[in-house]
Enzyme design. Structure first.
Site, PDB file in Angstrom:
ATOM      1  N   ASP A  93      44.807  38.380  36.037  1.00 36.11           N
ATOM      2  CA  ASP A  93      43.968  39.195  36.883  1.00 36.11           C
ATOM      3  C   ASP A  93      43.893  39.168  37.993  1.00 36.11           C
ATOM      4  OD1 ASP A  93      41.038  40.212  36.180  1.00 36.11           O
ATOM      5  OD2 ASP A  93      40.773  38.747  37.526  1.00 36.11           O
TER       6      ASP A  93
HETATM    7  C1  LIG Z   1      44.320  44.873  45.402  1.00 41.03           C
HETATM    8  C2  LIG Z   1      45.107  45.833  44.441  1.00 41.03           C
HETATM    9  C3  LIG Z   1      44.898  45.820  43.120  1.00 41.03           C
HETATM   10  N1  LIG Z   1      45.442  46.636  42.425  1.00 41.03           N
HETATM   11  C4  LIG Z   1      45.165  46.753  41.000  1.00 41.03           C
HETATM   12  C5  LIG Z   1      45.990  45.652  40.155  1.00 41.03           C
HETATM   13  C6  LIG Z   1      44.957  45.534  38.716  1.00 41.03           C
HETATM   14  O1  LIG Z   1      45.769  46.641  37.872  1.00 41.03           O
HETATM   15  C7  LIG Z   1      43.676  45.933  39.316  1.00 41.03           C
HETATM   16  C8  LIG Z   1      42.768  45.005  39.121  1.00 41.03           C
HETATM   17  O2  LIG Z   1      42.049  44.845  38.072  1.00 41.03           O
HETATM   18  P1  LIG Z   1      42.221  43.763  36.623  1.00 41.03           P
HETATM   19  O3  LIG Z   1      41.043  43.677  36.094  1.00 41.03           O
HETATM   20  O4  LIG Z   1      43.125  42.540  37.390  1.00 41.03           O
HETATM   21  O5  LIG Z   1      43.392  44.568  35.870  1.00 41.03           O
HETATM   22  P2  LIG Z   1      43.192  45.614  35.010  1.00 41.03           P
HETATM   23  O6  LIG Z   1      41.974  46.011  34.682  1.00 41.03           O
HETATM   24  O7  LIG Z   1      43.709  47.031  35.928  1.00 41.03           O
HETATM   25  O8  LIG Z   1      44.325  45.886  33.710  1.00 41.03           O
HETATM   26  P3  LIG Z   1      44.203  44.710  32.732  1.00 41.03           P
HETATM   27  O9  LIG Z   1      43.002  43.745  32.985  1.00 41.03           O
HETATM   28  O10 LIG Z   1      44.310  45.453  31.659  1.00 41.03           O
HETATM   29  O11 LIG Z   1      45.404  43.780  32.851  1.00 41.03           O
HETATM   30  O12 LIG Z   1      43.955  46.383  40.875  1.00 41.03           O
HETATM   31  C9  LIG Z   1      46.761  47.159  42.655  1.00 41.03           C
HETATM   32  O13 LIG Z   1      47.179  48.112  41.874  1.00 41.03           O
HETATM   33  N2  LIG Z   1      46.971  47.364  44.048  1.00 41.03           N
HETATM   34  C10 LIG Z   1      46.427  46.697  45.012  1.00 41.03           C
HETATM   35  O14 LIG Z   1      46.810  46.335  46.183  1.00 41.03           O
END
Ligand SMILES: Cc1cn([C@H]2C[C@H](O)[C@@H](COP(=O)(O)OP(=O)(O)OP(=O)(O)O)O2)c(=O)[nH]c1=O
Length: 205
Positions: free
Chosen positions: A84
């Site tokens: 997360d």
């Molecule tokens: C800050 C930041 C976040 N993110 C993304 C990563 C995560 O996919 C998302 C944060 O949300 P999460 O809730 O951590 O993850 P998700 O819902 O995308 O996937 P899952 O719960 O199924 O594993 O933001 C980036 O891709 N680049 C960045 O610089």
């Protein structure tokens, strides 16, 4: 003519309980073989919950939810990895934006200041769940309203915590990073490889 006995072995190391394309791409770099498993979890913070407690709770819950899905579907038993990512500004937890207005507000808050990005890993195995936390500090340059509007219109912020992707066009706003680039992206490679290595999986086993 000689015959060789081959034993049929399960070649898959673990399940990835994540729908994130970034996590899938990064996990492949650790040298493990994996399948994805759906693990729906309510991502609402509890009242007054601290960011650190929140991300650790969610990684734990996602890994546990993946494990329960594996059992419910009678799938082969393997460890389940989940993660997360949360952006933290002061006391505020910035998750994924609900819409373009929300994304614009978050980017205005991040503009010209520093924030933390917390990514927690959860690994559920037969003996329980292990969680690990990666913390990074990201410095954002001052952004103009036009730059923010343009970026929001690109669609990139919409599925990302804090409304930006450091690995994409959002990387143009980052003037400095202390911590893990891949942790900000959603799966800290070093910490992931060390965690999996402890259980005999991947390149750091
Ligand atoms: C800050 C930041 C976040 N993110 C993304 C990563 C995560 O996919 C998302 C944060 O949300 P999460 O809730 O951590 O993850 P998700 O819902 O995308 O996937 P899952 O719960 O199924 O594993 O933001 C980036 O891709 N680049 C960045 O610089």
């Amino acid at each position: 003519m000689s015959f060789e006995m081959t034993t049929q072995k399960d070649q898959i190391d673990l399940y990835l309980a994540s729908g994130s394309p970034r996590r899938k791409e990064l996990l492949a770099q650790t040298g493990v073989t994996f399948e994805r498993i759906a693990a729906p979890v309510d991502e609402t913070p509890l009242p007054g919950e601290k960011a650190r407690d929140y991300v650790l709770r969610l990684a734990h819950a996602k890994a546990e939810s993946g494990w329960q899905a594996m059992i419910a579907q009678s799938l082969p038993v393997r460890p389940v990895l989940a993660a997360d990512t949360t952006v933290v500004l002061g006391d505020a937890i910035l998750g994924k934006p609900e819409n373009a207005v929300d994304a614009t507000q978050m980017l205005r808050l991040l503009s010209g200041s520093s924030h933390e990005v917390l990514t927690s890993l959860g690994l559920r195995h037969a003996g329980g769940v292990e969680v690990v936390l990666s913390t990074s500090v990201v410095h954002f340059a001052q952004l103009t309203d036009a730059q923010i509007a343009d970026y929001v219109a690109s669609g990139e912020p919409m599925d990302k915590a804090g409304s930006y992707g450091i690995q994409g066009r959002g990387g143009l706003f980052v003037s400095r990073l202390e911590g893990s680039f891949t942790g900000v992206m959603g799966l800290p490679l070093h910490e992931t490889a060390v965690l999996l290595g402890k259980y005999g999986m991947g390149f750091l086993a």
